[in-house]
Each structure stands twice: as C-alpha cells, then as structure tokens.
Design a protein around this motif. Structure first.
Motif, PDB file in Angstrom:
ATOM      1  N   THR A 129       8.930 112.780  10.231  1.00 28.97           N
ATOM      2  CA  THR A 129       7.892 113.424   9.452  1.00 28.97           C
ATOM      3  C   THR A 129       6.808 112.379   9.334  1.00 28.97           C
ATOM      4  N   ASN A 131       2.934 110.992   8.620  1.00 23.43           N
ATOM      5  CA  ASN A 131       1.665 111.155   7.936  1.00 23.43           C
ATOM      6  C   ASN A 131       0.680 110.163   8.520  1.00 23.43           C
ATOM      7  N   SER A 138       0.356 113.815   1.637  1.00 19.93           N
ATOM      8  CA  SER A 138       1.597 113.940   2.396  1.00 19.93           C
ATOM      9  C   SER A 138       2.639 114.798   1.691  1.00 19.93           C
ATOM     10  N   SER A 139       2.711 114.683   0.363  1.00 21.77           N
ATOM     11  CA  SER A 139       3.698 115.461  -0.386  1.00 21.77           C
ATOM     12  C   SER A 139       3.442 116.957  -0.248  1.00 21.77           C
ATOM     13  N   TYR A 141       1.781 118.451   2.184  1.00 27.25           N
ATOM     14  CA  TYR A 141       2.051 118.825   3.572  1.00 27.25           C
ATOM     15  C   TYR A 141       3.548 119.046   3.784  1.00 27.25           C
ATOM     16  N   GLN A 142       4.357 118.134   3.242  1.00 29.33           N
ATOM     17  CA  GLN A 142       5.795 118.246   3.420  1.00 29.33           C
ATOM     18  C   GLN A 142       6.335 119.533   2.800  1.00 29.33           C
ATOM     19  N   CYS A 145       5.150 122.569   4.912  1.00 23.81           N
ATOM     20  CA  CYS A 145       5.841 122.616   6.204  1.00 23.81           C
ATOM     21  C   CYS A 145       7.299 123.046   6.039  1.00 23.81           C
ATOM     22  N   TYR A 223       5.731 117.313  11.060  1.00 25.06           N
ATOM     23  CA  TYR A 223       6.903 117.474  10.208  1.00 25.06           C
ATOM     24  C   TYR A 223       8.130 117.838  11.037  1.00 25.06           C
ATOM     25  N   ASN A 224       9.196 117.028  10.881  1.00 21.85           N
ATOM     26  CA  ASN A 224      10.497 117.313  11.489  1.00 21.85           C
ATOM     27  C   ASN A 224      10.452 117.313  13.020  1.00 21.85           C
TER      28      ASN A 224
END
Length: 271
Positions: A129, A131, A138-139, A141-142, A145, A223-224
């Motif tokens: 993941t 950024n 970032s939080s 976005y996570q 996603c 992400y992932n």
C-alpha cells in the motif's frame, strides 16, 4: 471522460525532479523548416514532448536509435525520452528561426537516471500500500480503497494473454481523485511476477506519427498491489489517480508487463 488534460504528465514532472544535483538541462532548438535529428546510444522506446507545438517523431513499430524533432512558434517546452535500456534523457525545447545544430549525438552520460529507480522496491511475495508524497491523505485513501474492494463491482474492461487476465472497473470519481479497481487472474501453471502496470493516455492516431503522442498517468496512491500473482489465483487492488478527462482524440491504454517474461497484457480501454 472527455475534456482537457495537461500535456505534461505526472511522469514528466517526477523525472525532472530526478535531474542530478539540480543541474540545468541542455536546450535543443527546432523549427518548422528543418528536421533536427537526435541520435541516442540505445534505441528509443518512448518520446514525449510537453507541448503540442513540438513534435518528436520516432519509429514506434521497430526500435531505432534516432528521432526527428520539429517545432512551430510558441513558448519553450521539454522533451523526455526513454531508451530500451530504461535510461531517461530530458531536454529543454525552444523554437528558433535559425538553428545552431541539425544533429545531436547524445551520450549515455547525459541520462538523468533510469526509469527503474522511480519504482519503489517491493519485498518478495509482499503486497504494498504505497503513498507517494501525500501523507496527510493516506488514511482516507486506505479507507476508501478498502471499502471498494469489499463492495463487489462489475468489471467492464477485460483482456487476457497466455493465461493472464486483467480486469478493471469503470473509473470511480471522488473529490479530486479517480479510483480504479483492478483484478489480475493467473490461470497458468507458473507464478506471474509483475514488473509494471501503466495507464497511458494517447493523443492522435498512431499511423499519423506527426500528431501521435503518449503520456503516462502516474498514480498518486496504490493499495494492496501485489508483487506476484501465484498460479491459479487472482488478486484485486486499487490505483488512485488525480482526476483527469479525455479529449475528442484521446484514448487510454493499459499495459501490464511481466518481470523477466513475455506474458504482457496490453489493451485500449473502451470509453
């Protein structure tokens, strides 16, 4: 996704930042009366100008060592060229009625770096993941996603090659970003190691080389994303891009490259 997109892509901006020690880039002059030839130490794989009044022509079907540059009057711009060994060359472009040179023989030492240095290394068999310079977001976005991967969506773009299938959803717009969910399925008997997955905006028609250009759209968050898709499995992940639109003559191409292999998947996306 119709509209305007800045000609200087995110890739151009990131590569300019890599210029060693902030050194001033060399300038190449061109006009619309003569061809200016640029000879590189390795065959050209990709060439991008930052403005449409500069055109860099090179053989896209068969890699060659040289390209031809022409220009119409206008403000200065830039040229980014990547050779088949991954070396990156960057120059300032200016229009001039009188040209100081018609031929440029470029040495390998003029490279500002290698494109592989832009890709963040990933440990073996570890998904990421990532950024890129946006810690404050970032939080969010996570969370978004992760939610997208929980909610099942229909895949509208599907392409496969040698047992490797790439699927993607329609673009999901939120605030000033575009989210795209990808799925890679490995139906072969060999693990698939990912080299790069790139979304490329094209402008013009490839057969008309004087007007055709490509621009890589760099994700601002991933992400992932897996490094390896094991045989017989499938993995879903998300790319986040800055919001973009496509003009009348623009298209999107997706390219998945295998690391140390030939099971690449390339397809033009449907609007």
């Amino acid at each position: 996704m119709k509209g305007k997109l800045t000609l200087c892509s995110l890739l151009l901006l990131s590569l300019f930042a890599m210029a060693q020690n902030g050194e001033t880039l060399d300038t190449i002059y061109a006009n619309d009366q003569k061809n200016v030839a640029l000879f590189f130490p390795n065959p050209i794989r990709q060439g991008i100008t930052g403005a449409s009044h500069f055109v860099f022509n090179y053989n896209r079907e068969k890699e060659q060592y040289f390209g031809l540059l022409q220009a119409k009057p206008g403000t200065e711009s830039n040229l980014l060229t990547i050779t088949n060994d991954g070396q990156v060359y960057s120059y300032i472009l200016k229009y001039a009625d009188r040209l100081p040179k018609l031929n440029y023989f470029i040495a390998k030492e003029e490279s500002i770096g290698n494109e592989k240095t832009i890709i963040t290394p990933i440990s073996q068999n570890q998904s990421i993941t990532e950024n890129i310079g946006l810690d404050s977001k970032s939080s969010n976005y996570q969370k978004l996603c992760a939610q997208l991967l929980k909610n099942q969506r229909n895949y509208t773009q599907i392409k496969q090659n040698k047992g490797i299938k790439v699927s993607m959803t329609k673009s999901i717009y939120h605030d000033k970003e575009v989210y795209v969910v990808f799925e890679i399925s490995n139906n072969s008997n060999i693990d698939f190691d990912i080299n790069t997955l790139r979304m490329i905006k094209t402008n013009g028609i490839m057969k008309r080389r004087t007007s055709y250009q490509e621009f890589v759209l760099s994700p601002i968050f991933r992400y992932n994303v897996p490094k390896t898709v094991p045989k017989g499995s499938k993995i879903q992940f998300v790319y986040v891009y800055s919001k973009f639109t496509l003009g009348k003559h623009d298209n999107l191409i997706l390219k998945l490259d295998e690391l140390n292999g030939s099971r690449d998947v390339v397809f033009e996306m449907k609007n």
